[in-house]
Design a protein around this motif. Structure first.
Motif, mmCIF file in Angstrom:
data_model
loop_
_atom_site.group_PDB
_atom_site.id
_atom_site.type_symbol
_atom_site.label_atom_id
_atom_site.label_comp_id
_atom_site.label_asym_id
_atom_site.label_seq_id
_atom_site.Cartn_x
_atom_site.Cartn_y
_atom_site.Cartn_z
ATOM 1 N N LEU A 137 0.931 -1.041 -0.032
ATOM 2 C CA LEU A 137 0.081 0.027 -0.014
ATOM 3 C C LEU A 137 0.799 1.196 0.244
ATOM 4 N N ILE A 138 1.788 1.419 0.769
ATOM 5 C CA ILE A 138 2.738 2.444 1.011
ATOM 6 C C ILE A 138 3.834 2.814 -0.255
ATOM 7 N N ARG A 139 4.402 1.478 -0.565
ATOM 8 C CA ARG A 139 5.103 1.608 -1.945
ATOM 9 C C ARG A 139 4.251 1.850 -3.082
ATOM 10 N N SER A 140 3.009 1.407 -3.262
ATOM 11 C CA SER A 140 2.151 1.889 -4.399
ATOM 12 C C SER A 140 1.947 3.569 -4.239
ATOM 13 N N ASP A 141 1.566 3.996 -3.153
ATOM 14 C CA ASP A 141 1.410 5.289 -3.035
ATOM 15 C C ASP A 141 2.702 6.461 -3.238
ATOM 16 N N MET A 142 3.847 5.681 -2.973
ATOM 17 C CA MET A 142 4.875 6.346 -2.963
ATOM 18 C C MET A 142 5.280 6.543 -4.694
ATOM 19 N N LEU A 143 4.857 5.386 -5.473
ATOM 20 C CA LEU A 143 5.333 5.130 -6.905
ATOM 21 C C LEU A 143 4.389 6.141 -7.567
ATOM 22 N N ASN A 144 3.106 6.425 -7.039
ATOM 23 C CA ASN A 144 2.126 7.194 -7.490
ATOM 24 C C ASN A 144 2.603 8.654 -7.521
ATOM 25 N N TRP A 145 3.148 8.903 -6.293
ATOM 26 C CA TRP A 145 3.539 10.526 -6.361
ATOM 27 C C TRP A 145 4.961 10.374 -7.150
ATOM 28 N N GLY A 146 5.785 9.541 -7.249
ATOM 29 C CA GLY A 146 6.769 9.693 -8.169
ATOM 30 C C GLY A 146 6.475 9.699 -9.432
ATOM 31 N N LYS A 147 5.469 9.140 -10.169
ATOM 32 C CA LYS A 147 5.160 9.152 -11.458
ATOM 33 C C LYS A 147 4.484 10.611 -11.672
ATOM 34 N N GLN A 148 3.768 11.002 -10.536
ATOM 35 C CA GLN A 148 3.024 12.575 -10.965
ATOM 36 C C GLN A 148 4.114 13.618 -10.983
ATOM 37 N N SER A 149 5.302 13.415 -10.226
ATOM 38 C CA SER A 149 6.269 14.338 -10.352
ATOM 39 C C SER A 149 7.190 14.205 -11.269
ATOM 40 N N GLY A 150 7.158 13.433 -12.238
ATOM 41 C CA GLY A 150 7.979 13.003 -13.345
ATOM 42 C C GLY A 150 9.099 12.040 -13.144
ATOM 43 N N LEU A 151 9.359 11.373 -12.134
ATOM 44 C CA LEU A 151 10.396 10.503 -11.816
ATOM 45 C C LEU A 151 10.607 9.588 -13.100
ATOM 46 N N LYS A 152 11.662 9.091 -13.478
ATOM 47 C CA LYS A 152 11.868 8.298 -14.494
ATOM 48 C C LYS A 152 11.757 6.835 -13.869
ATOM 49 N N SER A 153 11.658 5.628 -14.522
ATOM 50 C CA SER A 153 11.466 4.312 -14.070
ATOM 51 C C SER A 153 12.441 3.851 -13.229
ATOM 52 N N PHE A 154 13.706 4.365 -13.732
ATOM 53 C CA PHE A 154 14.939 4.082 -12.737
ATOM 54 C C PHE A 154 15.238 4.918 -11.439
ATOM 55 N N GLU A 155 14.338 5.735 -11.479
ATOM 56 C CA GLU A 155 14.419 6.608 -10.253
ATOM 57 C C GLU A 155 13.415 6.091 -9.164
#
Length: 201
Positions: A137-155
Motif C-alpha cells: 500500500l505504501i510503496r504503491s502510493d510512493m510510486l504514484n507520487w513519483g510518477k506524478q512528479s516526473g520520476l523516470k522508471s530507474f528513479e
C-alpha cells in the motif's frame, strides 16, 4: 553529473591562504580534497547567479550511479516520496553494481493506524510494518507520487523496508540540523538493504 562550467555551474572549489592545506599525516585523504594546484574541492555543486552570488544546488557525494550508467539524486527522490501521506521519513539507497534503487521508510504512525483500523488490520506498529499488504500500500502510493512528479522508471524504488522508529539525532541517524546522516543510515540498515537486493537479484 551534467553540470557544466560553461553554464556557470559545477563543483565549488576554493583556494587561498585561509583554506586548509590538508589532513594531518593523511596524504591519501588530502589528495582527495586538495588537487595538485592547491584547490580545495568542497563536494558542493554551485551555480553563479546573475547578481554575482553563488548558490549551492547539490552535493557531489550524495549522487551515485547505477550499473546501467544512470545517475541518481537520492534527496530529490526522497523529497517527492515524503509527499505521500503514509511517509514520515525515507532513505533512498542504491549501488553502482545494481540496476535499481531501494528505500527504508518510516511510516506516518497516525495515518497508518487509521488506515489499518479502516481495513480491520490489527497489530502494533512493528506488526503493521511487517505486513506485506501494508508495505505494498505504501510503496504503491510512493510510486504514484513519483510518477506524478516526473520520476523516470530507474528513479523509482523497486522495494522498501518499513521501519517503525524515526531517524533522530538521538539514534545518530540525523545531524543536529535534522539532515540525514547517509553513511550512518547505510551502516545501520545494512542487513535490510542487503536482504532487499538479495530478493531482487
Amino acid at each position: 553529473m551534467e553540470y557544466f562550467a560553461s553554464q556557470n555551474t559545477g563543483e565549488v572549489c576554493v583556494r587561498g591562504s585561509n583554506v586548509f592545506h590538508g589532513y594531518y599525516k593523511d596524504p591519501e585523504k588530502t589528495a582527495e580534497a586538495v588537487d595538485s594546484e592547491g584547490w580545495h574541492h568542497t563536494g558542493d555543486v554551485g551555480t553563479w547567479l546573475p547578481n554575482g552570488t553563488l548558490r549551492i544546488i547539490d552535493h557531489r557525494k550524495h549522487i551515485f550511479k547505477l550499473s546501467q550508467g544512470e545517475y541518481i539524486v537520492p534527496e530529490k527522490i526522497e523529497n517527492i516520496y515524503t509527499l505521500s501521506q503514509y511517509v514520515n521519513q525515507v532513505y533512498v539507497y542504491g549501488e553502482s553494481l545494481k540496476s535499481c534503487i531501494i528505500a527504508v521508510v518510516v511510516p506516518d504512525v497516525d495515518v497508518l493506524r487509521q488506515r489499518a483500523n479502516d481495513n480491520r488490520v490489527k497489530g502494533t506498529l512493528s506488526v503493521l510494518c511487517n505486513n506485506p499488504q501494508v508495505k505494498e500500500l505504501i510503496r504503491s502510493d510512493m510510486l504514484n507520487w513519483g510518477k506524478q512528479s516526473g520520476l523516470k522508471s530507474f528513479e523509482q524504488v523497486k522495494d522498501i523496508y518499513l521501519h517503525p522508529d524515526p531517524f533522530s539525532v538521538q539514534n545518530g541517524l540525523l545531524t543536529p540540523t535534522f539532515k540525514a546522516k547517509r553513511p550512518q543510515l547505510k551502516s545501520y540498515f545494512k542487513p535490510q538493504l542487503d536482504d532487499m537486493y538479495k530478493h531482487l537479484d
